[in-house]
Write an enzyme that holds these catalytic residues in place. Structure first.
Site, short mmCIF file in Angstrom:
data_model
loop_
_atom_site.label_atom_id
_atom_site.label_comp_id
_atom_site.label_asym_id
_atom_site.label_seq_id
_atom_site.Cartn_x
_atom_site.Cartn_y
_atom_site.Cartn_z
N ARG A 159 0.86 -1.17 0.00
CA ARG A 159 0.00 0.00 0.00
C ARG A 159 0.90 1.23 0.00
NH1 ARG A 159 -1.97 -3.66 3.85
NH2 ARG A 159 -4.05 -4.49 3.39
N LYS A 212 -2.04 -3.00 8.00
CA LYS A 212 -3.22 -2.60 8.76
C LYS A 212 -3.30 -3.39 10.07
CE LYS A 212 -6.15 -1.03 4.95
NZ LYS A 212 -7.45 -1.19 4.27
N HIS A 238 -3.44 3.18 -5.61
CA HIS A 238 -3.25 1.73 -5.54
C HIS A 238 -3.02 1.08 -6.91
CE1 HIS A 238 -3.67 1.29 -1.38
NE2 HIS A 238 -4.96 1.23 -1.28
N ARG A 265 -0.24 -1.43 -7.03
CA ARG A 265 -0.59 -2.56 -6.16
C ARG A 265 -1.53 -3.50 -6.91
NH1 ARG A 265 -1.16 -4.28 -0.74
NH2 ARG A 265 -3.26 -4.77 -0.04
N HIS A 323 -3.74 -9.20 2.88
CA HIS A 323 -5.19 -9.28 3.06
C HIS A 323 -5.50 -10.32 4.14
CE1 HIS A 323 -6.18 -7.72 -1.27
NE2 HIS A 323 -5.95 -6.74 -0.41
N TYR A 380 -9.23 -9.83 -7.78
CA TYR A 380 -8.19 -9.78 -8.80
C TYR A 380 -8.29 -10.95 -9.78
CZ TYR A 380 -6.10 -6.14 -5.96
OH TYR A 380 -5.89 -5.00 -5.27
#
Length: 305
Positions: free
Chosen positions: A156, A180, A251, A254, A277, A286
């Site tokens: 990110r 995160k 993004h 990414r 994730h 994706y």
């Protein structure tokens, strides 16, 4: 003439802050995420209080009425979907703490959202973008290293600009990323990214620091951490110079990283780990991008496509 009584000022239900404190301590959520929860819950709390009710007594019908009110006011479905997420987590917390006996939102459906495919770049566009910065210029040399690292790792943008020297190991070809919720993951760099970062560290970084000290891997001209907005503007500058027509977002690289890995046969769970994730369903979007690309290649090159 008697004075009219002042309107009572809204006071948020204290249980909202109790919930947010629990989220902060147990989940390690970002300030922005906690602020979004606070906003959603307080708006709902106002509505509940106007109905002479409380959050712990709110019924399923009251929640439906609130959603209908938002719909009539023209709130976007994405906004209502975020609200539903906040309310679900909030009432699961109340249920766990035995503040309620029945979850009033359990049977309320979230608004359906169109699944938006992320913007991505072709491999040719990525090559053009990464080759655009002039490595003889210290700032552009830094940017070239950042772009190479971003595409090589799928970080990110916030993770990229906040990298420190100690998180990088060129010898091992790894970067330790704090994502995160404070979760750490190790991501391989790849030979090209290692070479570009190494070249940047040999000269351009010292020129940018100009005698100042900083542990930030990619400092600004003021020897401070760059903002994600600044780097986004730098990406758009290089895309413009390279003649790339695709919409560029923070993004974009990414997304390109994930899509191109899948196009070349990478396992979805490996991509999930690399992207950081927590839920595989987040990564699965994706596969739609990759499948579309594979179908295009098949139709173009297969003799019976």
């Amino acid at each position: 003439m008697p004075k009219s009584e002042p309107k009572s000022r809204y006071q948020a239900d204290p249980i909202i802050d109790i919930f947010l404190d629990d989220l902060w301590s147990s989940r390690g959520l970002s300030d922005n995420t906690l602020a979004a929860y606070r906003t959603d819950l307080r708006h709902f709390d106002r509505y509940v209080q106007q109905a002479n009710d409380t959050l712990t007594q709110a019924s399923q019908q009251l929640i439906r009425d609130y959603l209908d009110t938002r719909f009539e006011k023209g709130f976007a479905r994405t906004s209502s979907a975020r609200l539903m997420s906040s309310l679900r987590r909030f009432y699961q917390f109340l249920l766990l703490k035995k503040q309620i006996q029945v979850d009033p939102i359990a049977q309320v459906k979230s608004p359906k959202l169109a699944r938006k495919l992320p913007d991505s770049l072709s491999e040719q566009d990525v090559d053009s973008l990464l080759n655009e910065p002039n490595v003889e210029d210290p700032i552009e040399c830094r940017d070239r290293a950042m772009l190479e690292l971003l595409y090589a790792t799928g970080l990110r943008v916030t993770e990229l600009v906040s990298l420190t020297m100690e998180q990088l190991s060129l010898r091992q070809g790894l970067v330790r990323v704090v994502g995160k919720g404070g979760k750490e993951r190790l991501v391989p760099l790849g030979e090209l990214a290692v070479n570009e970062v190494e070249h940047y560290l040999q000269g351009a970084r010292a020129e940018l620091l100009n005698g100042k000290t900083s542990d930030v891997l990619f400092p600004s001209k003021r020897a401070q951490m760059m903002t994600r907005q600044t780097f986004w503007h730098r990406i758009k500058l290089y895309a413009l110079r390279a003649g790339i027509a695709t919409h560029i977002s923070p993004h974009t690289l990414r997304h390109a990283f994930a899509t191109h890995l899948l196009n070349h046969g990478a396992d979805l769970r490996v991509v999930q780990l690399l992207l950081g994730h927590s839920d595989l369903s987040t990564t699965q979007i994706y596969t739609h991008v990759a499948t579309a690309r594979l179908n295009q290649l098949h139709s173009e090159h297969h003799p019976r496509g």
